[in-house]
Design a protein around this motif. Sequence first.
Motif, PDB file in Angstrom:
ATOM      1  N   LYS A 164       3.791  10.229  -7.149  1.00 21.96           N
ATOM      2  CA  LYS A 164       4.779  10.564  -8.175  1.00 21.96           C
ATOM      3  C   LYS A 164       4.095  10.834  -9.513  1.00 21.96           C
ATOM      4  O   LYS A 164       4.435  11.789 -10.221  1.00 21.96           O
ATOM      5  CB  LYS A 164       5.789   9.427  -8.310  1.00 21.96           C
ATOM      6  CG  LYS A 164       6.920   9.697  -9.251  1.00 21.96           C
ATOM      7  CD  LYS A 164       7.851  10.734  -8.685  1.00 21.96           C
ATOM      8  CE  LYS A 164       9.092  10.847  -9.528  1.00 21.96           C
ATOM      9  NZ  LYS A 164       9.962  11.905  -9.065  1.00 21.96           N
ATOM     10  N   GLU A 165       3.088   9.995  -9.855  1.00 20.43           N
ATOM     11  CA  GLU A 165       2.357  10.178 -11.102  1.00 20.43           C
ATOM     12  C   GLU A 165       1.643  11.536 -11.118  1.00 20.43           C
ATOM     13  O   GLU A 165       1.675  12.262 -12.118  1.00 20.43           O
ATOM     14  CB  GLU A 165       1.335   9.055 -11.298  1.00 20.43           C
ATOM     15  CG  GLU A 165       0.582   9.143 -12.607  1.00 20.43           C
ATOM     16  CD  GLU A 165      -0.493   8.095 -12.738  1.00 20.43           C
ATOM     17  OE1 GLU A 165      -0.938   7.873 -13.870  1.00 20.43           O
ATOM     18  OE2 GLU A 165      -0.902   7.526 -11.713  1.00 20.43           O
ATOM     19  N   ALA A 166       1.024  11.889 -10.008  1.00 16.04           N
ATOM     20  CA  ALA A 166       0.321  13.173  -9.921  1.00 16.04           C
ATOM     21  C   ALA A 166       1.289  14.334 -10.093  1.00 16.04           C
ATOM     22  O   ALA A 166       0.994  15.313 -10.811  1.00 16.04           O
ATOM     23  CB  ALA A 166      -0.414  13.285  -8.595  1.00 16.04           C
ATOM     24  N   SER A 167       2.457  14.244  -9.465  1.00 14.72           N
ATOM     25  CA  SER A 167       3.422  15.341  -9.591  1.00 14.72           C
ATOM     26  C   SER A 167       3.949  15.435 -11.022  1.00 14.72           C
ATOM     27  O   SER A 167       4.175  16.535 -11.530  1.00 14.72           O
ATOM     28  CB  SER A 167       4.576  15.178  -8.596  1.00 14.72           C
ATOM     29  OG  SER A 167       5.388  14.086  -8.951  1.00 14.72           O
ATOM     30  N   LEU A 168       4.108  14.282 -11.702  1.00 20.74           N
ATOM     31  CA  LEU A 168       4.562  14.309 -13.089  1.00 20.74           C
ATOM     32  C   LEU A 168       3.505  14.918 -14.011  1.00 20.74           C
ATOM     33  O   LEU A 168       3.831  15.679 -14.921  1.00 20.74           O
ATOM     34  CB  LEU A 168       4.931  12.898 -13.563  1.00 20.74           C
ATOM     35  CG  LEU A 168       6.200  12.306 -12.948  1.00 20.74           C
ATOM     36  CD1 LEU A 168       6.354  10.851 -13.349  1.00 20.74           C
ATOM     37  CD2 LEU A 168       7.428  13.119 -13.352  1.00 20.74           C
TER      38      LEU A 168
ATOM     39  N   LYS B 115       0.837  -1.203   0.000  1.00 27.23           N
ATOM     40  CA  LYS B 115       0.000   0.000   0.000  1.00 27.23           C
ATOM     41  C   LYS B 115       0.870   1.252   0.000  1.00 27.23           C
ATOM     42  O   LYS B 115       0.587   2.215  -0.714  1.00 27.23           O
ATOM     43  CB  LYS B 115      -0.925   0.022   1.220  1.00 27.23           C
ATOM     44  CG  LYS B 115      -2.173  -0.800   1.058  1.00 27.23           C
ATOM     45  CD  LYS B 115      -3.071  -0.617   2.263  1.00 27.23           C
ATOM     46  CE  LYS B 115      -4.385  -1.341   2.098  1.00 27.23           C
ATOM     47  NZ  LYS B 115      -5.270  -1.167   3.254  1.00 27.23           N
ATOM     48  N   ALA B 116       1.920   1.259   0.798  1.00 28.10           N
ATOM     49  CA  ALA B 116       2.814   2.412   0.856  1.00 28.10           C
ATOM     50  C   ALA B 116       3.496   2.635  -0.491  1.00 28.10           C
ATOM     51  O   ALA B 116       3.610   3.779  -0.959  1.00 28.10           O
ATOM     52  CB  ALA B 116       3.871   2.213   1.943  1.00 28.10           C
ATOM     53  N   ILE B 117       3.910   1.567  -1.125  1.00 24.55           N
ATOM     54  CA  ILE B 117       4.551   1.682  -2.445  1.00 24.55           C
ATOM     55  C   ILE B 117       3.550   2.234  -3.455  1.00 24.55           C
ATOM     56  O   ILE B 117       3.873   3.114  -4.252  1.00 24.55           O
ATOM     57  CB  ILE B 117       5.114   0.314  -2.898  1.00 24.55           C
ATOM     58  CG1 ILE B 117       6.316  -0.075  -2.019  1.00 24.55           C
ATOM     59  CG2 ILE B 117       5.517   0.355  -4.368  1.00 24.55           C
ATOM     60  CD1 ILE B 117       6.800  -1.504  -2.231  1.00 24.55           C
ATOM     61  N   ALA B 118       2.312   1.712  -3.436  1.00 22.13           N
ATOM     62  CA  ALA B 118       1.281   2.181  -4.363  1.00 22.13           C
ATOM     63  C   ALA B 118       0.988   3.657  -4.143  1.00 22.13           C
ATOM     64  O   ALA B 118       0.830   4.417  -5.109  1.00 22.13           O
ATOM     65  CB  ALA B 118       0.003   1.350  -4.198  1.00 22.13           C
ATOM     66  N   ASP B 119       0.925   4.093  -2.887  1.00 20.79           N
ATOM     67  CA  ASP B 119       0.686   5.505  -2.588  1.00 20.79           C
ATOM     68  C   ASP B 119       1.817   6.387  -3.137  1.00 20.79           C
ATOM     69  O   ASP B 119       1.568   7.467  -3.665  1.00 20.79           O
ATOM     70  CB  ASP B 119       0.540   5.734  -1.079  1.00 20.79           C
ATOM     71  CG  ASP B 119      -0.748   5.150  -0.519  1.00 20.79           C
ATOM     72  OD1 ASP B 119      -1.661   4.851  -1.320  1.00 20.79           O
ATOM     73  OD2 ASP B 119      -0.833   4.994   0.728  1.00 20.79           O
ATOM     74  N   GLN B 120       3.047   5.931  -3.000  1.00 15.90           N
ATOM     75  CA  GLN B 120       4.185   6.680  -3.524  1.00 15.90           C
ATOM     76  C   GLN B 120       4.114   6.792  -5.047  1.00 15.90           C
ATOM     77  O   GLN B 120       4.409   7.845  -5.612  1.00 15.90           O
ATOM     78  CB  GLN B 120       5.506   6.010  -3.122  1.00 15.90           C
ATOM     79  CG  GLN B 120       5.836   6.128  -1.662  1.00 15.90           C
ATOM     80  CD  GLN B 120       7.070   5.313  -1.284  1.00 15.90           C
ATOM     81  OE1 GLN B 120       7.582   4.537  -2.081  1.00 15.90           O
ATOM     82  NE2 GLN B 120       7.523   5.482  -0.045  1.00 15.90           N
ATOM     83  N   ILE B 121       3.700   5.708  -5.697  1.00 17.25           N
ATOM     84  CA  ILE B 121       3.597   5.714  -7.158  1.00 17.25           C
ATOM     85  C   ILE B 121       2.513   6.694  -7.607  1.00 17.25           C
ATOM     86  O   ILE B 121       2.716   7.472  -8.545  1.00 17.25           O
ATOM     87  CB  ILE B 121       3.318   4.284  -7.695  1.00 17.25           C
ATOM     88  CG1 ILE B 121       4.561   3.407  -7.493  1.00 17.25           C
ATOM     89  CG2 ILE B 121       2.903   4.318  -9.163  1.00 17.25           C
ATOM     90  CD1 ILE B 121       4.348   1.939  -7.785  1.00 17.25           C
ATOM     91  N   VAL B 122       1.360   6.680  -6.932  1.00 18.57           N
ATOM     92  CA  VAL B 122       0.275   7.598  -7.276  1.00 18.57           C
ATOM     93  C   VAL B 122       0.719   9.040  -7.066  1.00 18.57           C
ATOM     94  O   VAL B 122       0.447   9.920  -7.897  1.00 18.57           O
ATOM     95  CB  VAL B 122      -0.996   7.273  -6.442  1.00 18.57           C
ATOM     96  CG1 VAL B 122      -2.023   8.371  -6.552  1.00 18.57           C
ATOM     97  CG2 VAL B 122      -1.575   5.941  -6.868  1.00 18.57           C
TER      98      VAL B 122
END
Length: 152
Positions: A123-127, A114-121
């Motif tokens: 990062k995607e939003a910031s990109l 879950k923590a990894i998925a949150d980080q990916i989301v």
Amino acid sequence: MKVSKKQITEARLKAAMNRLLDGKPEKVKPSGKITLNRINNEAGLSASYIHKFPEFVNEAEAIIANYEKEHGTTYIESLIEHQVDESEVEKLKRKLKTEKRLKETYKEQRDTFKAIADQIVEKEASLHFRIYELQEEIRQLTHGSVTPINRK
């Protein structure tokens, strides 16, 4: 006189077979049929290593057949003979402890994912926001003649 590795391994196999025949194994369960695989495991050898000793295998098969003929024990009978007295409560406690340990492991894995998925989301939003910013900069530099990139 130097003893070869082959002789040492063969001695280990013979000792393992004797322990199994006596019903006092050290590395495998005392219950069950005597097989080449159990002799191999009792000797502490890797899988199917016993088959590198064809003379011993032939000798062991003859001894096993003779043992079964003399003792007439089946797999079920040997299980009953060597049955360990463990109460139903102890079995359930052991099973519960195992299940709790597994549950904790699964919870840790879930939380990590879950923590990894949150980080990916994140990062995607910031990109995506950075893409928007760059599009705005390009639009200002070219005075709006560039077509924006559409998200799909």
